[in-house]
Design a protein around this motif. Structure first.
Motif, short mmCIF file in Angstrom:
data_model
loop_
_atom_site.label_atom_id
_atom_site.label_comp_id
_atom_site.label_asym_id
_atom_site.label_seq_id
_atom_site.Cartn_x
_atom_site.Cartn_y
_atom_site.Cartn_z
N ASN A 103 0.84 -1.19 0.00
CA ASN A 103 0.00 0.00 0.00
C ASN A 103 0.88 1.26 0.00
O ASN A 103 1.49 1.61 1.00
CB ASN A 103 -0.89 -0.05 1.25
CG ASN A 103 -1.94 1.02 1.24
OD1 ASN A 103 -1.73 2.10 0.70
ND2 ASN A 103 -3.07 0.71 1.84
N LEU A 145 0.11 4.38 -0.22
CA LEU A 145 -0.36 5.49 0.62
C LEU A 145 0.04 5.27 2.07
O LEU A 145 0.37 6.21 2.79
CB LEU A 145 -1.87 5.62 0.50
CG LEU A 145 -2.41 5.92 -0.90
CD1 LEU A 145 -3.93 5.99 -0.87
CD2 LEU A 145 -1.85 7.23 -1.43
N GLU A 146 0.03 4.00 2.49
CA GLU A 146 0.41 3.73 3.86
C GLU A 146 1.89 4.04 4.07
O GLU A 146 2.28 4.57 5.11
CB GLU A 146 0.13 2.26 4.20
CG GLU A 146 0.31 1.99 5.68
CD GLU A 146 0.71 0.56 5.98
OE1 GLU A 146 0.90 -0.23 5.05
OE2 GLU A 146 0.86 0.26 7.17
N GLU A 187 2.44 7.41 4.93
CA GLU A 187 2.15 7.66 6.35
C GLU A 187 3.30 7.21 7.23
O GLU A 187 3.63 7.86 8.22
CB GLU A 187 0.86 6.93 6.77
CG GLU A 187 -0.42 7.59 6.28
CD GLU A 187 -0.55 9.04 6.74
OE1 GLU A 187 -0.17 9.34 7.89
OE2 GLU A 187 -1.02 9.86 5.94
N ASN A 193 -4.80 11.65 3.49
CA ASN A 193 -4.07 10.50 2.95
C ASN A 193 -4.31 9.24 3.76
O ASN A 193 -4.49 8.16 3.19
CB ASN A 193 -2.58 10.84 2.90
CG ASN A 193 -1.77 9.71 2.32
OD1 ASN A 193 -2.02 9.27 1.22
ND2 ASN A 193 -0.84 9.22 3.10
N ALA A 200 -5.61 5.74 2.36
CA ALA A 200 -4.81 4.51 2.44
C ALA A 200 -5.68 3.36 2.91
O ALA A 200 -5.60 2.24 2.40
CB ALA A 200 -3.63 4.72 3.39
N TYR A 211 -8.15 2.42 0.11
CA TYR A 211 -7.40 1.71 -0.92
C TYR A 211 -7.24 0.23 -0.55
O TYR A 211 -7.52 -0.67 -1.34
CB TYR A 211 -6.04 2.40 -1.04
CG TYR A 211 -5.05 1.82 -2.02
CD1 TYR A 211 -5.42 1.47 -3.30
CD2 TYR A 211 -3.72 1.68 -1.64
CE1 TYR A 211 -4.47 0.98 -4.19
CE2 TYR A 211 -2.78 1.19 -2.52
CZ TYR A 211 -3.15 0.84 -3.79
OH TYR A 211 -2.23 0.35 -4.66
N GLU A 212 -6.84 0.02 0.69
CA GLU A 212 -6.65 -1.36 1.15
C GLU A 212 -7.99 -2.09 1.18
O GLU A 212 -8.08 -3.25 0.81
CB GLU A 212 -6.03 -1.32 2.55
CG GLU A 212 -5.35 -2.60 2.97
CD GLU A 212 -4.10 -2.90 2.18
OE1 GLU A 212 -3.31 -1.98 1.95
OE2 GLU A 212 -3.92 -4.07 1.80
#
Lengths: 165, 877
Positions: free
Chosen positions: A76, A78-79, A82, B287, B291, B294-295
């Motif tokens: 992921n 986006l993770e 983070e 964000n 996230a 998305y997952e």
């Protein structure tokens, strides 16, 4: 999983490297050269992901430093952004508004913090406070040990002095 | 601190290095420091070991070699104090990797530290083990790590969990030992332990199906509950990111649920409610929220079908695509790639948005989107999508053009509804980005054009128009030149006019002008120019009024420094000047190229050029040898040439072959009018008529030959090249070529077949006449079957002494020839002595060559003493 973490300055100088997958020294140098060429040239408004050798590199720029993490295709992205931010916040808390110079002179500290955050390319602690507490506890262990040694060396030095007199 | 110590502090060293203005200065500082550190290592200095290692780490980061510090890490790890160990482990992880054998030495220290009373030291050991453990270490230390999964301090438990991940990845057999402790971690409250526990379970499922089954049965409900709790939990400052409690835990839970739900309807059912909740309630303005979404979408797409959830997921992706944030759009595209396998229709709805993304300024997004578009194309939408892509091709930046061109070409080829559409699209692509097109692509286009007989006129006119507009794109020029050469008459006479075309007026001299431009243009490569020469040559018969001009243009290239062009121009002008009777037949249109052979060839079903071209041409009753499949094989030779020395020359061969294809049937008419003469000639080779039983040598051939007498070596070389390349292109069966030799020379050519791995190689009288005998002795070195040594012995049977005797040989491209110097260049008369010369022929082709034959040709008039003997070796596989 995160294969490696890189911190590169805008001038392309390496500030921190952490490898969770085996790369030989030669490969490491090559990877760093390749990626700094790829990432440092990207414009500011573009997305934070670069496809590279069947993997993805997620990067984010903080002031003059690029934080890069390389992950598998099905992770992921986006993770990871983070996680990068998480690391930066912990650094910020630890150094008190961190800057590149802090990371240069105290690079080992940056590594210690990263080790409290990631192991085997996976996140180990979502709480910034816990990370900060653990790092501080270990720092104080080092301090105590230092004081002890210096007091012992002082004593020995004094003893040596008196003996010579 | 220590009055007896020398050396600088870490901080001072960094400062000194940073103060360096040049790289040389920096190297000097580093060298000095390294020398000091080495000295300290040699003295076994204990007090400053950790400082030295810290310095080494910094030096290592700058990219200097630091292997000499590796043992210091081990020493520091083995010492008792925490500060030493901390630096020691850091150095270990930085300076070493799992493949270094030194690492094995640390196993024992690690084992001790894993059992240390100080939990921070245990933490250091776990961290090091998790980051660089090798398989052996993992096996040795797994029991200790397993025990630590139940350690009282949660911070050790979480480290042990991640360390276990490394262990099971290195040694998957150990997975079952970790199954039960891992499942108990899922019940923890501490987020660190929970997050690492979930991660450990995920990795266990990946390496062991047993673990997957176990977790499916025992843990799903617990996981769903944990996810629900965390999703509904009130604000907790410790784990809060952008208003969401612990998104990391969210993501890991969703990932584990995905693996458990995949392929198991029952498990999937358990989690639908919570997935729906997460998908619909998660805030998407930050964000972190995205996230999670998305997952979540990925999990919904992967678990067993639930229509309602999928709609929700695709809608989320739609929102992602229209998001302004590039990151979100990127992951949206990425996820749509996966969704297309599940629900292609739903993805098609977003086609317009995806097409927009192809035009994004961000290379990462472009690449993703292009790949997605490529997957989206089908028969029904190929036209609009190709149109869009081609339009975009015009404005895209240079780096992206290669990618996009390749994709368009492949789409057009795959889904083309009609030939005219295919040709149109390819012309557009070529005129936009012809320089990015691979050779196969324009070859394929030529084959399609050749097969579309009703479109020849249309195509050649269209090509002529774009060629007039620009000659920038080389592959476009090549196709245009080829078509004008073949169908030039249709261009001028507007044959086969389609309704959609605008009529154009092209005079014969306009067409010739165009070819002249192609030949003279500096930018264009050799292949293009050579193609243009052939086109002109062909036009000379189509446009009689221009034939003088064409002759002039061709003659200009006689002095070309490029051998290929020079040779062609000499040959062509010869034909133009002296062979009006055969010319029109020579330059006939190419036979239709067989598409099936080409595609089969492209797919690799025809293994080598040899196999395709060695099909024996069938002799038609009227004596015209019609090469059946062989010419096509030759034409295709360019795509899989086995050892092309350079792309240019292989292109040249292609043309030669192309010409060969055309010329071979055409040579028949002249055969009836000419009587056989001794001496083979270049023209015959050029015409590739080795398969014709009655063979003639025409007067021009004699001309060329006589000129070769005047200035021996270079022209003879040229001849050699000519015959060599055409022979390699032209396939003749050994038997028929032998027959030809008989006719030509009346002296009996010997075709020798022998098994490659046969034990003996009989010597062979390669040539014998009243004036000269040539004997070949063969040998091979054991263990090196590719190389054949040939010793040639020449004996003069005539009463005259031969002075300046020169022997030359030529071989096809896949052979290598090494010619040793001859023992002498004077051959005494009446068999009183001989010249010997050694040749080494190496077969570079990997395939087995079962038999080989030798063709040879004698160049020179036999009434005089032979000055040059030209031998051509040809191997048949």
């Amino acid at each position: 999983m995160i294969h490696f973490v890189l911190l590169i300055s805008r001038q392309g100088k390496v500030r921190l490297t952490k490898w969770y997958s085996p790369y030989s020294q030669k490969e490491r140098t090559k990877v760093i050269r390749e990626l700094s060429g790829l990432i440092l040239t990207r414009g500011p408004k573009l997305c934070n992901f670069v496809e590279w050798r069947g993997l993805r590199v997620v990067y984010k720029r903080y002031a003059s430093l690029y934080f890069c993490m390389c992950i598998d295709e099905d992770d992921n992205e986006l993770e990871i952004l983070e996680i990068i931010h998480h690391y930066v916040e912990v650094l910020d808390r630890y150094f008190g508004s961190v800057c590149e110079l802090d990371l240069i002179y105290n690079f080992h500290k940056a590594y210690f913090i990263l080790d409290e955050l990631l192991i085997a390319g996976e996140l180990q602690e979502p709480s910034k406070r816990t990370v900060a507490r653990l790092v501080a506890a270990q720092d104080s262990l080092v301090e105590t040990a230092k004081e002890q040694t210096s007091s012992i060396t002082n004593i020995i030095a004094q003893v040596a002095n008196t003996a010579s007199l | 601190m220590n009055p007896f110590s020398s050396g600088t502090r870490l901080r001072d060293m960094i400062r000194a290095i940073r103060a360096c203005k040049t790289a040389a200065e920096e190297r000097a500082v580093v060298r000095k420091e390294c020398a000091a550190i080495r000295a300290a290592i040699n003295e076994n200095d204990q007090d400053y070991r950790h400082r030295n290692l810290a310095k080494l780490m910094f030096i290592h980061m700058l990219g200097y070699p630091t292997h000499f510090g590796q043992m210091e890490c081990l020493k520091l790890i083995a010492s008792t104090g925490f500060p030493e160990k901390r630096i020691g482990y850091l150095g270990l992880m930085l300076l070493l990797d799992e493949r270094q054998e030194v690492l094995m030495l640390v196993t024992n220290s690690l084992k001790q530290d894993l059992n240390h009373s100080n939990q921070y030291i245990v933490g250091l050991a776990l961290c090091a083990l998790g980051n660089i453990s090798s398989a052996e270490m993992a096996r040795d230390l797994a029991p200790d790590v397993e025990r630590l999964l139940q350690f009282r301090d949660p911070n050790i438990r979480k480290k042990a969990a991640l360390c276990s991940i490394r262990i099971i990845k290195k040694v998957p057999d150990l997975a079952e030992n970790f199954m039960h402790p891992a499942s108990s971690l899922l019940k923890e409250k501490h987020h660190g332990v929970l997050i690492t526990g979930v991660q450990l379970c995920t990795d266990l499922c990946k390496v062991s199906s047993e673990a997957l089954e176990y977790f499916r049965e025992n843990c799903i409900e617990g996981l769903v509950k944990t996810l629900r709790d965390i999703a509904n939990s009130p604000y907790s400052p410790e784990y809060d990111i952008a208003g969401i409690t612990d998104p990391f835990l969210h993501i890991r839970l969703l990932k584990l649920l995905r693996i458990l739900g995949q392929g198991d309807a029952g498990a999937s059912d358990c989690m639908t409610d919570i997935l729906a909740q997460v998908a619909s309630r998660t805030e998407s303005n930050k964000n972190a929220g995205n996230a999670i979404l998305y997952e979540c979408v990925e999990t919904i797409m992967s678990i067993e079908d639930n229509g309602g959830l999928r709609v929700l997921a695709i809608n989320i992706l739609g929102r992602f695509l229209s998001n302004r944030d590039n990151n979100i759009r990127y992951v949206g595209l990425n996820m749509l790639m996966k969704a297309i396998m599940v629900d292609a229709k739903a993805v098609q709805r977003h086609r317009a948005t995806i097409l927009e993304c192809v035009k994004d300024s961000d290379a990462s997004i472009q690449k993703r989107a292009l790949e997605l578009v490529y997957l989206l194309v089908n028969e029904s939408n190929v036209k609009p999508l190709t149109k869009e892509l081609i339009e975009y091709l015009e404005v895209s930046n240079q780096e992206f053009k290669g990618d996009i061109t390749a994709k368009i070409c492949s789409l057009v080829e795959k889904f083309s509804p009609a030939k005219i559409w295919y040709i149109d699209q390819m012309l557009k692509v070529l005129s936009e980005a012809g320089n990015f097109v691979k050779d196969e692509v324009w070859h394929a286009l030529i084959i399609v054009i050749s097969n579309a007989s009703d479109l020849h006129g249309y195509t050649v006119r269209a090509l002529y128009r774009v060629f007039q507009a620009s000659t920038e794109q080389e592959s476009l020029v090549r196709v245009a030149v080829w078509c004008v050469g073949e169908y030039g008459d249709m261009l001028v006479n507007n044959v086969g006019m389609l309704d959609i075309e605008e009529p154009i007026t092209v005079t014969e001299s306009d067409a010739v002008d165009a070819m002249e431009v192609a030949i003279k243009c500096q930018r264009l490569g050799l292949t293009t120019k050579a193609m243009a020469l052939i086109a002109l040559f062909k036009l000379s018969s189509r446009f009689p009024s221009c034939s003088e001009r064409i002759k002039d243009i061709i003659v200009q290239n006689k002095r070309s420094l490029v051998l290929e062009l020079q040779q062609r121009s000499i040959e062509f002008s010869c034909i133009l000047q002296k062979h009006h009777n055969i010319r029109s037949a020579l330059v006939e249109r190419m036979p239709i190229l067989d598409e099936a052979t080409f595609t089969g060839r492209k797919a690799g079903s025809l293994p080598t050029a040899v196999s395709a071209s060695s099909i024996i041409p069938c002799n038609l009753p009227n004596g015209i040898a019609k090469p059946a499949a062989a010419p096509i094989g030759d034409l295709l030779d360019l795509s899989s040439d086995d050892a092309p020395p350079a792309p240019v020359s292989s292109g040249g061969d292609f043309l030669q072959d192309l010409l060969g294809v055309d010329l071979s049937p055409a040579s028949a008419p002249s055969g009836t009018s000419q009587s056989p003469k001794t001496g083979t000639d270049v023209l015959l080779d050029l015409l590739s008529i080795g398969t014709l039983p009655p063979v003639q040598s025409s007067s021009s051939a004699i001309d060329i030959l006589s000129s070769s007498h005047d200035n021996k070596a270079p022209v003879a070389n040229l001849n050699g090249l000519a015959s060599h390349s055409s022979l390699s292109a032209n396939a003749t069966s050994p038997a028929s070529s032998a027959g030809m030799m008989d006719l030509l020379n009346g002296t009996g050519a010997i075709t020798q077949k022998h098994e490659e791995n046969g034990p003996a190689y009989p010597s062979l009288v390669a040539y014998e006449s009243s004036t000269l005998r040539m004997t070949f002795n063969f040998s091979k070195q054991p263990g090196n079957p590719q190389t054949t040594f040939i010793q040639a012995t020449f004996t003069n049977l005539s009463p005259n002494v031969y002075n300046g005797f020169l022997f030359q040989a030529a071989v096809p491209k896949f052979l290598q020839l090494h010619l040793d110097p001859a023992s002498s260049n004077t051959l005494p008369a009446s068999g009183n002595g001989s010249i010997t010369q050694c040749l080494k022929v190496t077969n570079t082709q990997h395939g087995k060559i079962i038999r080989s034959s030798i063709d040879w040709k004698l160049v020179g008039d036999q009434s005089h003493y032979p000055s040059i003997i030209l031998v051509v070796f040809e191997y048949f596989g």
